[in-house]
Scaffold this motif. Sequence first.
Motif, PDB file in Angstrom:
ATOM      1  N   VAL A 188       0.713   9.013  -0.105  1.00 47.48           N
ATOM      2  CA  VAL A 188       0.934   7.786  -0.891  1.00 47.48           C
ATOM      3  C   VAL A 188       0.145   6.655  -0.218  1.00 47.48           C
ATOM      4  CG1 VAL A 188       2.675   6.363  -2.073  1.00 47.48           C
ATOM      5  CG2 VAL A 188       3.262   8.668  -1.313  1.00 47.48           C
ATOM      6  N   PHE A 189      -1.166   6.818  -0.214  1.00 51.58           N
ATOM      7  CA  PHE A 189      -2.076   5.959   0.549  1.00 51.58           C
ATOM      8  C   PHE A 189      -1.814   4.478   0.268  1.00 51.58           C
ATOM      9  CE2 PHE A 189      -6.020   4.046   1.932  1.00 51.58           C
ATOM     10  CZ  PHE A 189      -6.353   4.799   3.041  1.00 51.58           C
ATOM     11  N   HIS A 190      -1.688   3.673   1.363  1.00 48.77           N
ATOM     12  CA  HIS A 190      -1.406   2.241   1.185  1.00 48.77           C
ATOM     13  C   HIS A 190      -2.252   1.404   2.134  1.00 48.77           C
ATOM     14  CE1 HIS A 190       0.912   2.496   4.866  1.00 48.77           C
ATOM     15  NE2 HIS A 190       1.680   3.453   4.348  1.00 48.77           N
ATOM     16  N   LEU A 245      -6.834  14.721   1.333  1.00 47.48           N
ATOM     17  CA  LEU A 245      -8.154  14.894   1.949  1.00 47.48           C
ATOM     18  C   LEU A 245      -9.227  14.251   1.064  1.00 47.48           C
ATOM     19  CD1 LEU A 245      -9.509  16.394   4.377  1.00 47.48           C
ATOM     20  CD2 LEU A 245      -9.732  18.384   2.881  1.00 47.48           C
ATOM     21  N   HIS A 246      -9.135  14.475  -0.232  1.00 49.52           N
ATOM     22  CA  HIS A 246     -10.110  13.936  -1.194  1.00 49.52           C
ATOM     23  C   HIS A 246     -10.103  12.421  -1.175  1.00 49.52           C
ATOM     24  CE1 HIS A 246     -11.703  14.170  -5.629  1.00 49.52           C
ATOM     25  NE2 HIS A 246     -12.567  13.628  -4.794  1.00 49.52           N
ATOM     26  N   ILE A 247      -8.896  11.832  -1.151  1.00 48.44           N
ATOM     27  CA  ILE A 247      -8.778  10.359  -1.158  1.00 48.44           C
ATOM     28  C   ILE A 247      -9.419   9.778   0.107  1.00 48.44           C
ATOM     29  CG2 ILE A 247      -7.105   8.461  -0.940  1.00 48.44           C
ATOM     30  CD1 ILE A 247      -5.197  10.234  -2.734  1.00 48.44           C
ATOM     31  N   VAL A 248      -9.072  10.337   1.267  1.00 51.97           N
ATOM     32  CA  VAL A 248      -9.577   9.782   2.531  1.00 51.97           C
ATOM     33  C   VAL A 248     -11.093   9.978   2.644  1.00 51.97           C
ATOM     34  CG1 VAL A 248      -9.487  10.038   5.047  1.00 51.97           C
ATOM     35  CG2 VAL A 248      -7.363   9.934   3.712  1.00 51.97           C
ATOM     36  N   ARG A 249     -11.586  11.143   2.179  1.00 56.17           N
ATOM     37  CA  ARG A 249     -13.036  11.398   2.238  1.00 56.17           C
ATOM     38  C   ARG A 249     -13.821  10.410   1.377  1.00 56.17           C
ATOM     39  NH1 ARG A 249     -13.060  17.899   2.053  1.00 56.17           N
ATOM     40  NH2 ARG A 249     -13.340  18.292   4.283  1.00 56.17           N
ATOM     41  N   ALA A 250     -13.173   9.878   0.352  1.00 58.86           N
ATOM     42  CA  ALA A 250     -13.877   8.981  -0.586  1.00 58.86           C
ATOM     43  C   ALA A 250     -13.975   7.553  -0.058  1.00 58.86           C
ATOM     44  CB  ALA A 250     -13.152   8.992  -1.930  1.00 58.86           C
ATOM     45  N   PRO A 298       2.622  -4.385   9.577  1.00 57.33           N
ATOM     46  CA  PRO A 298       4.073  -4.531   9.363  1.00 57.33           C
ATOM     47  C   PRO A 298       4.460  -4.428   7.893  1.00 57.33           C
ATOM     48  CG  PRO A 298       3.077  -6.644   9.937  1.00 57.33           C
ATOM     49  CD  PRO A 298       1.982  -5.619  10.004  1.00 57.33           C
ATOM     50  N   SER A 299       5.690  -4.042   7.678  1.00 55.28           N
ATOM     51  CA  SER A 299       6.384  -4.091   6.372  1.00 55.28           C
ATOM     52  C   SER A 299       5.710  -3.270   5.288  1.00 55.28           C
ATOM     53  CB  SER A 299       6.522  -5.563   5.933  1.00 55.28           C
ATOM     54  OG  SER A 299       5.239  -6.104   5.729  1.00 55.28           O
ATOM     55  N   ILE A 300       5.060  -2.176   5.649  1.00 53.40           N
ATOM     56  CA  ILE A 300       4.631  -1.218   4.611  1.00 53.40           C
ATOM     57  C   ILE A 300       4.626   0.172   5.215  1.00 53.40           C
ATOM     58  CG2 ILE A 300       2.142  -1.521   5.100  1.00 53.40           C
ATOM     59  CD1 ILE A 300       1.836  -1.151   1.941  1.00 53.40           C
ATOM     60  N   SER A 301       5.214   1.112   4.500  1.00 50.85           N
ATOM     61  CA  SER A 301       5.210   2.500   4.961  1.00 50.85           C
ATOM     62  C   SER A 301       5.361   3.413   3.743  1.00 50.85           C
ATOM     63  CB  SER A 301       6.380   2.759   5.918  1.00 50.85           C
ATOM     64  OG  SER A 301       7.593   2.792   5.175  1.00 50.85           O
ATOM     65  N   THR A 302       4.933   4.656   3.908  1.00 50.46           N
ATOM     66  CA  THR A 302       5.052   5.613   2.797  1.00 50.46           C
ATOM     67  C   THR A 302       6.518   5.775   2.414  1.00 50.46           C
ATOM     68  OG1 THR A 302       3.048   6.738   3.510  1.00 50.46           O
ATOM     69  CG2 THR A 302       4.580   8.020   2.166  1.00 50.46           C
ATOM     70  N   THR A 303       7.374   5.866   3.419  1.00 45.22           N
ATOM     71  CA  THR A 303       8.814   6.023   3.133  1.00 45.22           C
ATOM     72  C   THR A 303       9.328   4.857   2.295  1.00 45.22           C
ATOM     73  OG1 THR A 303       8.921   7.103   5.273  1.00 45.22           O
ATOM     74  CG2 THR A 303      11.029   6.456   4.268  1.00 45.22           C
ATOM     75  N   ALA A 304       8.913   3.613   2.648  1.00 46.62           N
ATOM     76  CA  ALA A 304       9.392   2.421   1.903  1.00 46.62           C
ATOM     77  C   ALA A 304       8.847   2.447   0.475  1.00 46.62           C
ATOM     78  CB  ALA A 304       8.928   1.161   2.626  1.00 46.62           C
ATOM     79  N   VAL A 305       7.607   2.890   0.303  1.00 42.29           N
ATOM     80  CA  VAL A 305       7.030   2.969  -1.052  1.00 42.29           C
ATOM     81  C   VAL A 305       7.829   3.969  -1.889  1.00 42.29           C
ATOM     82  CG1 VAL A 305       4.992   3.647  -2.382  1.00 42.29           C
ATOM     83  CG2 VAL A 305       4.713   2.309  -0.284  1.00 42.29           C
ATOM     84  N   ILE A 306       8.136   5.129  -1.289  1.00 40.80           N
ATOM     85  CA  ILE A 306       8.904   6.153  -2.015  1.00 40.80           C
ATOM     86  C   ILE A 306      10.272   5.593  -2.402  1.00 40.80           C
ATOM     87  CG2 ILE A 306      10.027   8.416  -1.780  1.00 40.80           C
ATOM     88  CD1 ILE A 306       7.641   9.201   0.068  1.00 40.80           C
ATOM     89  N   GLU A 307      10.904   4.883  -1.461  1.00 39.83           N
ATOM     90  CA  GLU A 307      12.227   4.286  -1.756  1.00 39.83           C
ATOM     91  C   GLU A 307      12.116   3.311  -2.927  1.00 39.83           C
ATOM     92  OE1 GLU A 307      13.917   6.766   0.121  1.00 39.83           O
ATOM     93  OE2 GLU A 307      15.134   5.197  -0.855  1.00 39.83           O
ATOM     94  N   LYS A 308      11.084   2.477  -2.892  1.00 39.16           N
ATOM     95  CA  LYS A 308      10.884   1.451  -3.934  1.00 39.16           C
ATOM     96  C   LYS A 308      10.741   2.130  -5.298  1.00 39.16           C
ATOM     97  CE  LYS A 308       8.313  -2.880  -3.202  1.00 39.16           C
ATOM     98  NZ  LYS A 308       7.010  -3.330  -2.577  1.00 39.16           N
TER      99      LYS A 308
END
Length: 146
Positions: free
Chosen positions: A29-31, A74-79, A133-143
């Motif tokens: 969940v790239f942020h 992998l595709h997202i990061v390579r791009a 600060p104040s951003i994480s994959t876990t927090a995005v999933i919760e949101k």
Amino acid sequence: MNHPVPPSPSNQPTENAEVRVITFGTFDVFHAGHLRLLERARALGDSLVVGISTDQLNFSKKGRAPVFPQEERLHIVRALRCVDEAFLEESLDLKREYLLAHRASILAMGDDWAGKFDEFADICRVVYFPRTPSISTTAVIEKIRL
Ligand code: C2G
């Protein structure tokens, strides 16, 4: 505050040698926190290679499957413009092999891993960046769940 570990002779770039930076992560969940880490890592050298945790490794690390499967992460990061190369990280125990195989001069990680990779200071420089600060994959999933 960065925690640079004093450089040591072996992987140290000589005068004109390419400074190769390496980092590792799940990047699920790239942020913007992920992007800022990669951009800061890239700015340390001439190229950036990224080890992307496999789905299985992520499960063993975090006890849950990632939202996006390894091939998509992998595709997202390579791009990304700041990324020169990316590969799948199969195990946390293969770090030294990956560092040597990719001729890494610098290992850069977020400071949630502070001190965890100092053991590699014999083959490369180790840098820990402050997490965004104040951003994480876990927090995005919760949101999203709410
Ligand atoms: N990060 C950050 N700021 C955030 C979130 C993440 O700077 N708000 C950084 C982390 O510190 C890490 C990178 O982004 O350096 C990737 O984070 P994750 O995908 O959570 O990586 P992780 O699961 O910690 O995997 O072998 C080491 C592991 O693969 C690292």
